[in-house]
Design a protein around this motif. Structure first.
Motif, PDB file in Angstrom:
ATOM      1  N   SER A   1       0.986  -1.382  -0.310  1.00 20.46           N
ATOM      2  CA  SER A   1       0.441  -0.091  -0.402  1.00 20.46           C
ATOM      3  C   SER A   1       0.743   1.154   0.038  1.00 20.46           C
ATOM      4  O   SER A   1       0.445   2.257  -0.474  1.00 20.46           O
ATOM      5  CB  SER A   1      -0.768   0.223   1.093  1.00 20.46           C
TER       6      SER A   1
ATOM      7  N   THR B   1     -10.168   8.223  10.324  1.00 20.68           N
ATOM      8  CA  THR B   1      -9.832   6.847  10.671  1.00 20.68           C
ATOM      9  C   THR B   1     -10.792   6.522  11.904  1.00 20.68           C
ATOM     10  O   THR B   1     -11.076   6.945  13.082  1.00 20.68           O
ATOM     11  CB  THR B   1      -8.221   7.449  12.106  1.00 20.68           C
TER      12      THR B   1
ATOM     13  N   ARG C   1     -13.464  -1.984  10.656  1.00 21.48           N
ATOM     14  CA  ARG C   1     -13.313  -0.669   9.481  1.00 21.48           C
ATOM     15  C   ARG C   1     -15.279  -0.983   9.007  1.00 21.48           C
ATOM     16  O   ARG C   1     -15.086   0.069   8.615  1.00 21.48           O
ATOM     17  CB  ARG C   1     -12.418  -0.956   8.552  1.00 21.48           C
TER      18      ARG C   1
ATOM     19  N   HIS D   1      -8.923   2.804   1.219  1.00 20.59           N
ATOM     20  CA  HIS D   1      -8.019   3.866   1.105  1.00 20.59           C
ATOM     21  C   HIS D   1      -8.619   4.636   2.673  1.00 20.59           C
ATOM     22  O   HIS D   1      -7.633   4.369   3.334  1.00 20.59           O
ATOM     23  CB  HIS D   1      -7.671   5.106   0.149  1.00 20.59           C
ATOM     24  N   THR D   2     -10.014   4.799   2.452  1.00 29.76           N
ATOM     25  CA  THR D   2     -10.315   5.262   3.940  1.00 29.76           C
ATOM     26  C   THR D   2     -11.547   4.858   4.071  1.00 29.76           C
ATOM     27  O   THR D   2     -12.411   3.620   3.391  1.00 29.76           O
ATOM     28  CB  THR D   2     -10.992   7.160   3.417  1.00 29.76           C
TER      29      THR D   2
ATOM     30  N   LYS E   1      -9.569   4.726   7.756  1.00 33.62           N
ATOM     31  CA  LYS E   1      -8.540   4.014   8.582  1.00 33.62           C
ATOM     32  C   LYS E   1      -8.390   3.486   9.440  1.00 33.62           C
ATOM     33  O   LYS E   1      -9.634   3.948  10.696  1.00 33.62           O
ATOM     34  CB  LYS E   1      -6.722   4.451   8.483  1.00 33.62           C
TER      35      LYS E   1
ATOM     36  N   ALA F   1      -1.505   0.752  12.686  1.00 33.95           N
ATOM     37  CA  ALA F   1      -2.596   1.447  11.883  1.00 33.95           C
ATOM     38  C   ALA F   1      -2.444   0.235  10.607  1.00 33.95           C
ATOM     39  O   ALA F   1      -1.208   0.537   9.892  1.00 33.95           O
ATOM     40  CB  ALA F   1      -2.346   3.089  11.435  1.00 33.95           C
TER      41      ALA F   1
ATOM     42  N   SER G   1      -3.638  -0.136   6.335  1.00 29.67           N
ATOM     43  CA  SER G   1      -3.432   0.761   5.144  1.00 29.67           C
ATOM     44  C   SER G   1      -3.768  -0.339   4.002  1.00 29.67           C
ATOM     45  O   SER G   1      -3.336  -1.581   4.489  1.00 29.67           O
ATOM     46  CB  SER G   1      -2.636   1.699   5.006  1.00 29.67           C
TER      47      SER G   1
ATOM     48  N   HIS H   1       0.481  -1.514   8.209  1.00 26.59           N
ATOM     49  CA  HIS H   1       1.603  -0.732   8.070  1.00 26.59           C
ATOM     50  C   HIS H   1       2.727  -0.435   8.021  1.00 26.59           C
ATOM     51  O   HIS H   1       2.731  -0.886   9.412  1.00 26.59           O
ATOM     52  CB  HIS H   1       1.017   0.904   7.922  1.00 26.59           C
TER      53      HIS H   1
ATOM     54  N   MET I   1       1.700   5.541   8.184  1.00 28.13           N
ATOM     55  CA  MET I   1       0.913   6.773   7.271  1.00 28.13           C
ATOM     56  C   MET I   1       0.886   8.333   7.765  1.00 28.13           C
ATOM     57  O   MET I   1       0.491   8.945   8.661  1.00 28.13           O
ATOM     58  CB  MET I   1      -0.582   6.421   6.631  1.00 28.13           C
TER      59      MET I   1
ATOM     60  N   ALA J   1      -2.689   9.377   9.012  1.00 27.91           N
ATOM     61  CA  ALA J   1      -3.030   8.483   9.949  1.00 27.91           C
ATOM     62  C   ALA J   1      -2.281   9.232  11.161  1.00 27.91           C
ATOM     63  O   ALA J   1      -2.478   9.335  12.606  1.00 27.91           O
ATOM     64  CB  ALA J   1      -3.079   6.959   9.815  1.00 27.91           C
TER      65      ALA J   1
END
Length: 400
Positions: A68, A223, A256, A277-278, A280, A309, A311, A316, A320, A323
């Motif tokens: 990502s 987030t 999520r 993508h959103t 997070k 977090a 992604s 990740h 990010m 974030a």
């Protein structure tokens, strides 16, 4: 006899690292005319350049890096606004399916926008000192926000090398200071439910009893923050601890989706799959000592909290940038799960958090106005460097 294949297109591009991410940068006017406007043609071209979708998850036949953090594209153009130098559009390219998510920003690549805009001649030369620093005024087109990037200039050129070290990046480089103005994402409330902590309805697989406490915030990027212990984690996990566990990844994706629904970002749970993508999702815990992925020892006394977090469905490797903005803003608001993990108390202006690759400091200013929390600015430092410039080649039939 079959018709001969057309020669590949040659498109001017810059391959660039920003923060702990990298991507392919384009000047809007350098794209083929059919791809200069948003839509399926542009998406098809950019996905082919990156090498997506790739069932092998390697991006062997493209410029992507199969994570990502490295499957990203950026389109820049000179801004028509007198208050901005450059318009910046970011696309997160999915690895395994034909999809580009244009719903949010990339905070890490935001650090590369100023240097790249200067390289492309998109900033008025009169604003560039021979030596010193230039403020590049960036309009982030995905979320309609202003970012100020402070870029060092030496002998009239962008200074890319330096001694600024960023955990998650192997080599030092020149520091790029970023200021995200009015970082609450979109036009709605920074806390879309009106509360700094919600009880989120999920499934029994996610949390015992099908409920979990969460801070849902629109700052930097939408987030969802939860406590690590509510998921059975310590908060010091590294990438393989999560990414090697398909069950864990499925739990996070379910979490999520439920958070996105509660935030009003989707109207049905199944819509989350087309909005990767959103938002997070991240989990937090009070400061703990741990060994980062680089082998660096992180002492609990050097940080305010730990954060991990996800992604694009994976933990990740660092954090990010957007974030990090959310972390800083949430830490500044008393009573959020981030603030409580950092020790609670009144509004704070900065926080140092531990992530899988090390630590990061982020600053934020938040205040109450008419009974609602608002963030005025979030700040952090990253670095950026051009890795390659020239022309990227892509089969012409992608535009057919």
């Amino acid at each position: 006899m079959s018709a001969p294949f057309a020669p590949q297109l040659r498109i001017p591009a810059i391959y660039m690292r920003g923060g702990t991410s990298k991507g392919v940068f384009f000047r809007l006017e350098d794209l083929p005319e059919a791809a200069q406007a948003p839509g399926p043609t542009r998406d098809a071209l950019l996905m082919r350049i990156v090498g997506s979708p790739d069932p092998y998850a390697k991006h062997t036949d493209g410029m992507g890096g199969a994570t990502s953090s490295t499957s990203k594209v950026v389109i820049l153009c000179k801004s028509e606004s007198p208050d901005h130098d450059v318009d910046y559009l970011f696309g997160q390219v999915a690895l395994d399916r034909p999809f580009i998510d244009w719903s949010g920003n990339c905070g890490n690549l935001s650090a590369a926008v100023g240097p790249c805009a200067l390289e492309l001649g998109l900033v008025d030369p009169e604003r560039i000192p021979q030596n010193g620093e230039v403020e590049v005024r960036i309009w982030q087109a995905n979320i309609a926000k202003t970012i100020i990037g402070r870029v060092a200039i030496t002998n009239g050129q962008v200074q890319e090398t330096g001694d600024f070290e960023l955990d998650g990046v192997t080599f030092p480089a020149a520091e790029v200071a970023l200021a995200f103005q009015d970082p609450a994402d979109g036009e709605g409330s920074m806390f879309p439910t009106g509360a700094v902590v919600d009880e989120l309805e999920v499934t029994e697989e996610v949390a015992v009893g099908g409920r979990i406490r969460a801070t849902l915030i629109n700052a930097g990027i939408p987030t969802i923050f939860v406590n690590a212990q509510d998921l059975g984690y310590s908060g010091t996990e590294l990438q393989d601890d999560i990414n090697s566990d398909p069950g864990a990844l499925a739990r996070f994706e379910t979490l999520r989706a439920h958070g996105a629904l509660r935030m009003g970002l989707i109207s049905r749970l199944d819509e989350a799959a087309s909005r990767q993508h959103t938002p997070k999702v991240a989990f937090v815990a009070p400061p703990k000592s741990y060994t980062a992925s680089s082998g660096k020892e992180i002492d609990a006394t050097s940080i305010d909290l730990v954060v991990r977090a996800l992604s694009m469905g994976k933990l990740h490797h660092a954090m990010m940038g957007t974030a990090a903005v959310a972390i800083g803003v949430a830490a500044a608001v008393p009573g959020t799960l981030v603030n409580l993990a950092a020790g609670g108390g009144e509004t704070r202006t900065s926080v140092v958090f531990g992530h899988p690759s090390g630590t990061l400091r982020v600053g934020a200013r938040a205040e109450q106005a008419d009974g609602r929390w608002v963030a005025t600015e979030a700040t952090m430092s990253r670095s950026a460097r051009i890795l390659m410039e020239g022309k990227v080649r892509v089969p012409a039939e992608v535009l057919a």
